[in-house]
Scaffold this active site. Structure first.
Site, PDB file in Angstrom:
ATOM      1  N   ARG A  53      39.187 -51.078  15.290  1.00  0.00           N
ATOM      2  CA  ARG A  53      39.091 -51.786  16.561  1.00  0.00           C
ATOM      3  C   ARG A  53      38.932 -50.820  17.727  1.00  0.00           C
ATOM      4  NH1 ARG A  53      44.230 -55.178  18.534  1.00  0.00           N
ATOM      5  NH2 ARG A  53      45.167 -53.147  18.215  1.00  0.00           N
ATOM      6  N   CYS A  55      38.773 -51.211  22.196  1.00  0.00           N
ATOM      7  CA  CYS A  55      39.036 -52.141  23.289  1.00  0.00           C
ATOM      8  C   CYS A  55      38.672 -51.460  24.600  1.00  0.00           C
ATOM      9  CB  CYS A  55      40.499 -52.562  23.291  1.00  0.00           C
ATOM     10  SG  CYS A  55      40.908 -53.758  24.576  1.00  0.00           S
TER      11      CYS A  55
END
Length: 75
Positions: A53, A55
């Site tokens: 991930r 962000c």
């Protein structure tokens, strides 16, 4: 977080996949202060087996959105 976040299962299913096959996500937030709330909801979709991930905070999202998540999944 007073804002509502909606995840949809239509996109992965339409492509012949599901959340268990997601290998990478990119989260776009208009306010990084929402990260903890988004993370809690994210956990409910992926359990303990999290995909890779990233962000980032952005100035603006389409249609006034607060959160956008791009997923790469196996088909």
């Amino acid at each position: 977080m007073a804002k509502e976040i909606i995840f949809t299962e239509k996109a992965p299913k339409a492509a012949g996949s599901d959340y268990k096959k997601v290998v990478k996500t990119l989260i776009f937030l208009t306010d990084m202060a929402d990260f903890a709330a988004v993370n809690k909801i994210y956990e409910s979709y992926f359990g303990g087996d999290y995909p890779a991930r990233s962000c980032v905070q952005v100035a603006k999202l389409p249609l006034g959105g607060l959160v956008e998540i791009e997923c790469v999944a196996e088909v």
